[in-house]
Scaffold this motif. Structure first.
Motif, PDB file in Angstrom:
ATOM      1  N   GLY A 132     -10.435 -59.707  -1.338  1.00 26.41           N
ATOM      2  CA  GLY A 132     -11.674 -59.210  -1.900  1.00 26.41           C
ATOM      3  C   GLY A 132     -12.380 -58.306  -0.912  1.00 26.41           C
ATOM      4  N   HIS A 133     -13.017 -57.255  -1.413  1.00 25.91           N
ATOM      5  CA  HIS A 133     -13.724 -56.296  -0.565  1.00 25.91           C
ATOM      6  C   HIS A 133     -15.187 -56.240  -0.968  1.00 25.91           C
ATOM      7  CE1 HIS A 133     -15.198 -52.084   0.185  1.00 25.91           C
ATOM      8  NE2 HIS A 133     -14.792 -52.415   1.399  1.00 25.91           N
ATOM      9  N   SER A 134     -16.075 -56.163   0.012  1.00 22.65           N
ATOM     10  CA  SER A 134     -17.510 -56.042  -0.217  1.00 22.65           C
ATOM     11  C   SER A 134     -18.033 -57.303  -0.927  1.00 22.65           C
ATOM     12  CB  SER A 134     -17.804 -54.759  -1.009  1.00 22.65           C
ATOM     13  OG  SER A 134     -19.178 -54.451  -0.977  1.00 22.65           O
ATOM     14  N   LEU A 135     -18.619 -57.168  -2.120  1.00 18.38           N
ATOM     15  CA  LEU A 135     -19.025 -58.372  -2.846  1.00 18.38           C
ATOM     16  C   LEU A 135     -17.809 -59.223  -3.183  1.00 18.38           C
ATOM     17  CD1 LEU A 135     -21.857 -57.253  -5.332  1.00 18.38           C
ATOM     18  CD2 LEU A 135     -22.067 -58.714  -3.302  1.00 18.38           C
ATOM     19  N   GLY A 136     -16.661 -58.576  -3.379  1.00 17.70           N
ATOM     20  CA  GLY A 136     -15.426 -59.332  -3.571  1.00 17.70           C
ATOM     21  C   GLY A 136     -15.065 -60.125  -2.331  1.00 17.70           C
ATOM     22  N   GLY A 180     -25.030 -63.978 -10.815  1.00 18.53           N
ATOM     23  CA  GLY A 180     -24.999 -65.435 -10.951  1.00 18.53           C
ATOM     24  C   GLY A 180     -23.864 -66.012 -11.757  1.00 18.53           C
ATOM     25  N   GLY A 181     -22.832 -65.220 -12.064  1.00 22.79           N
ATOM     26  CA  GLY A 181     -21.714 -65.745 -12.845  1.00 22.79           C
ATOM     27  C   GLY A 181     -20.527 -66.177 -12.016  1.00 22.79           C
ATOM     28  N   ARG A 182     -20.750 -66.410 -10.738  1.00 26.43           N
ATOM     29  CA  ARG A 182     -19.657 -66.727  -9.816  1.00 26.43           C
ATOM     30  C   ARG A 182     -18.844 -67.937 -10.243  1.00 26.43           C
ATOM     31  NH1 ARG A 182     -21.403 -68.221  -3.754  1.00 26.43           N
ATOM     32  NH2 ARG A 182     -22.046 -70.126  -4.803  1.00 26.43           N
ATOM     33  N   ASP A 183     -19.496 -68.989 -10.700  1.00 25.70           N
ATOM     34  CA  ASP A 183     -18.774 -70.210 -11.066  1.00 25.70           C
ATOM     35  C   ASP A 183     -17.848 -69.975 -12.260  1.00 25.70           C
ATOM     36  OD1 ASP A 183     -20.091 -71.454  -9.018  1.00 25.70           O
ATOM     37  OD2 ASP A 183     -21.434 -72.635 -10.299  1.00 25.70           O
ATOM     38  N   ALA A 184     -18.326 -69.220 -13.240  1.00 22.15           N
ATOM     39  CA  ALA A 184     -17.502 -68.944 -14.418  1.00 22.15           C
ATOM     40  C   ALA A 184     -16.289 -68.099 -14.048  1.00 22.15           C
ATOM     41  CB  ALA A 184     -18.339 -68.242 -15.490  1.00 22.15           C
ATOM     42  N   MET A 232     -20.774 -57.532 -10.213  1.00 25.66           N
ATOM     43  CA  MET A 232     -21.857 -58.202  -9.509  1.00 25.66           C
ATOM     44  C   MET A 232     -22.097 -59.592 -10.087  1.00 25.66           C
ATOM     45  SD  MET A 232     -25.590 -56.704  -8.534  1.00 25.66           S
ATOM     46  CE  MET A 232     -26.830 -57.721  -9.286  1.00 25.66           C
ATOM     47  N   GLU A 233     -21.979 -59.711 -11.380  1.00 24.91           N
ATOM     48  CA  GLU A 233     -22.144 -61.022 -11.999  1.00 24.91           C
ATOM     49  C   GLU A 233     -20.988 -61.939 -11.630  1.00 24.91           C
ATOM     50  OE1 GLU A 233     -23.036 -63.053 -16.369  1.00 24.91           O
ATOM     51  OE2 GLU A 233     -22.749 -60.888 -16.201  1.00 24.91           O
ATOM     52  N   ASP A 242     -13.782 -70.280 -12.218  1.00 31.05           N
ATOM     53  CA  ASP A 242     -13.033 -71.127 -13.149  1.00 31.05           C
ATOM     54  C   ASP A 242     -11.960 -70.333 -13.875  1.00 31.05           C
ATOM     55  OD1 ASP A 242     -14.649 -73.199 -12.374  1.00 31.05           O
ATOM     56  OD2 ASP A 242     -15.922 -73.156 -14.166  1.00 31.05           O
ATOM     57  N   PHE A 243     -12.269 -69.086 -14.221  1.00 32.18           N
ATOM     58  CA  PHE A 243     -11.272 -68.237 -14.877  1.00 32.18           C
ATOM     59  C   PHE A 243     -10.108 -67.947 -13.933  1.00 32.18           C
ATOM     60  CE2 PHE A 243      -9.761 -63.799 -15.190  1.00 32.18           C
ATOM     61  CZ  PHE A 243      -9.042 -63.910 -16.371  1.00 32.18           C
ATOM     62  N   LEU A 244     -10.426 -67.585 -12.710  1.00 34.57           N
ATOM     63  CA  LEU A 244      -9.383 -67.237 -11.739  1.00 34.57           C
ATOM     64  C   LEU A 244      -8.465 -68.412 -11.449  1.00 34.57           C
ATOM     65  CD1 LEU A 244      -8.076 -65.459  -9.549  1.00 34.57           C
ATOM     66  CD2 LEU A 244      -9.962 -66.085  -8.025  1.00 34.57           C
TER      67      LEU A 244
END
Length: 289
Positions: free
Chosen positions: A167-171, A135-139, A113-114, A142-144
């Motif tokens: 990606g599935h659901s939140l993905g 709320g960790g989407r940006d990090a 979720m983060e 950047d990793f991906l």
């Protein structure tokens, strides 16, 4: 004789002798043509990376790559589907599948979720998921893009452009975010059951900004293909309805060069969509140019 003895014992009401001690010792199953390792991001978060790769030589230009979010849940299905496609004669096995998950055996780790969301603004959603960070989407992005993709390119013979994301659901919501914010980061985006409902449909703001750019500059529309997938019975959060509506909004942009497709899977629910979406995803990944 053992079966006969057991049957006779049952008939006479006697205890059935156990044969468990004679069975071989169980061992952990290792899926062929796969490997895994843990990788820590610059932000200090550790991910489990799963890889399924063909055993033969890479084609000219390198193997296409399919990145799978929620690797703990999704990787095994995609990996075995890739391997068995070697008998199909359509070369769908000639790709590398990279699953991105978390250490441990949980099917869906709460840390997802983060990774997949922006900071939540809805008071109701904040209260509902108060125990879970977000709320960790940006990090994670950047990793991906900045760490994992270069690491895969160093380790395997991969095509620099033929790279896709599932990606599935939140993905799926995260996949839409990358589609809108980083056109061209992937040749193909597959958003399955995307959680467009999340945070009062905040993703629609990103869509509107992307649409404005795409209408002004066709390059933004042409840089990434989109495959939207939903299940017929995905009523949770109006996922099927929202996905169909998004597909309808994207369709007119075909005149600007956008290649988009919507697949509604009959009889499927939120939990069953991933399994049914595997083959369609693999076909989308292998389309070229």
């Amino acid at each position: 004789m053992k079966f006969l003895a057991a049957s006779l014992a049952l008939a006479l009401g006697a205890p059935v002798p156990t044969i468990a001690a004679e069975l071989p010792v169980a061992a952990t199953y290792a899926m062929p043509e796969t490997e895994t390792w843990d990788m820590t991001s610059a932000a200090g978060r550790t991910y489990r990376i799963f890889v399924s790769r063909p055993s033969g030589e890479a084609p000219e230009g390198g193997f296409p790559v399919l990145y799978i979010l929620d690797g703990n849940a999704m990787f095994a299905g995609f990996a075995e589907a890739r391997r068995i496609q070697g008998f199909g004669g359509r070369d769908l096995d000639k790709m590398i599948v990279v699953g991105i998950g978390h250490p441990g055996d949980q099917v869906y780790d709460p840390r997802r979720m983060e990774d997949f969301t922006a900071p939540v603004t809805s008071p109701a959603l904040k209260q509902l998921y108060a125990k879970y960070p977000s709320g960790g989407r940006d990090a994670f992005r950047d990793f991906l893009l900045g760490e994992l993709k270069p690491a895969i390119a160093k380790r395997y013979a991969v095509h620099p452009v033929r790279q896709s994301l599932y990606g599935h659901s939140l993905g799926g919501l995260f996949a839409l975010h990358l589609f809108y914010s980083h056109p061209g980061a992937f040749d193909t985006i597959v958003a399955a059951s995307p959680s467009i409902w999340w945070d009062d449909q905040a993703i629609l703001t990103e869509e509107a900004a992307w649409r404005t750019r795409a209408e002004k500059d066709g390059k933004a529309a042409r840089r990434t293909r989109m495959l939207l997938i939903a299940g017929e019975f995905e009523t949770e959060g109006s996922i099927a309805q929202d996905s169909a509506a998004l597909a309808a909004r994207l369709a007119p942009l075909s005149s600007a060069g956008l290649r988009s497709e919507f697949l509604l899977l009959d009889g499927e629910t939120h939990v069953t969509v991933p399994h049914r979406s595997i083959t369609a995803t693999m076909r989308a990944v292998m389309r070229w140019p």
